[in-house]
Design an enzyme around this catalytic site. Structure first.
Site: not given
Ligand code: ADP
Length: 191
Positions: A13, A88, A127, A133, A144
Site C-alpha cells: 500500500k 481500518r 522490510r 521496523r 497484524r
Molecule cells: P501495516 O504494515 O500493517 O499495513 P501500517 O504501517 O499502516 O501497518 O501501521 C502500523 C501500525 O500502526 C498498525 O499495526 C497499528 O497499530 C497502527 N495503525 C495504523 N493505522 C491505524 C488505524 N487506522 N487504526 C488503528 N491503528 C492503526
C-alpha cells in the site's frame, strides 16, 4: 480526488500510495507513518500508540480518528487526499464518512490490493531487516494479519456495495501494479 488504499499488511500500500499521490497531485496520508513518526519523536501520541503497535494491535479509534481529522484539515488536503491505512474499523469508516460529508465531497474510489498470504509475510520480514521496523517481528506480523482479517477485511464489502471499489492484483513488479491501478483510476470522473 478522495481515495483510499486498502489491503493486508505487506500488500504494498505505502509503495503504491506514493505513486498514486504523485499522479493525482494529492497528499498520501499514511496513519502508520504518522504513528511511527510520533513514536520516534517521543510525542505523547507516539507513546500512546507504541503500546498497541508493538503488539500488532490497532491504536484506539478515538486516538486515530482525531489524528486523521486534524491531518485532512491541513491546507494541502483540501482539494483531495489518498488515505493509506485508514479506515481500518467500522467506527473509522463512519467517522471518515462524517468528515468527508461535512466538506460536501464524496469518496471517489477505494483501491484494494490483493495479495498472496505467504508472499506478503516474506515481504514483511524483508522490510523488517531493511527498515528496522520494531513492529515487524514475525509474531507481530502474524498478529497484524489476524487483526486485518478480523477487523478490516470485512469493511471492503461496504465500499463494494457503494460501487466505488477497485480491486487490483498486488502481486508482480511494483511498476506493473502501479500500471494496473492507473488504468483503473484514470477513467474515473473527478468529483
Ligand atoms: P501495516 O504494515 O500493517 O499495513 P501500517 O504501517 O499502516 O501497518 O501501521 C502500523 C501500525 O500502526 C498498525 O499495526 C497499528 O497499530 C497502527 N495503525 C495504523 N493505522 C491505524 C488505524 N487506522 N487504526 C488503528 N491503528 C492503526
Amino acid at each position: 480526488m478522495r481515495l483510499l488504499i486498502m489491503g493486508p499488511p505487506g500488500a504494498g500500500k505505502g509503495t503504491q500510495a506514493k505513486f498514486i499521490a504523485e499522479h493525482f497531485k494529492i497528499p498520501a496520508i499514511s496513519t502508520g507513518d504518522i504513528f511511527r513518526a510520533n513514536v520516534s519523536q517521543g510525542t505523547p501520541l507516539g507513546i500512546e500508540a507504541k503500546r498497541y503497535m508493538d503488539q500488532g494491535e490497532y491504536v484506539p479509534d478515538e486516538v486515530t480518528n482525531l489524528m486523521v481529522r486534524n491531518r485532512i484539515d491541513d491546507p494541502d488536503a483540501v482539494s483531495g487526499f489518498l488515505l493509506d491505512g485508514y479506515p481500518r474499523t467500522q467506527a473509522q469508516v463512519d467517522e471518515l464518512d462524517g468528515m468527508i460529508a461535512f466538506t460536501g465531497h464524496r469518496l471517489d474510489a477505494v483501491v484494494v490490493l490483493t495479495a498472496d498470504r505467504d508472499e506478503i509475510v516474506t515481504r514483511l520480514l524483508q522490510r523488517a531487516e531493511v527498515e528496522g521496523r520494531a513492529d515487524d517481528t514475525e509474531d507481530v506480523i502474524r498478529r497484524r494479519q489476524e487483526v486485518y482479517a478480523e477487523e478490516t477485511e470485512p469493511l471492503i464489502e461496504i465500499y463494494r456495495d457503494r460501487g466505488i471499489l477497485i480491486e487490483v492484483d498486488g502481486m508482480g513488479e511494483v511498476s506493473e501494479v502501479t500500471q494496473r491501478i492507473f488504468e483503473a483510476l484514470d477513467g474515473l470522473p473527478e468529483s
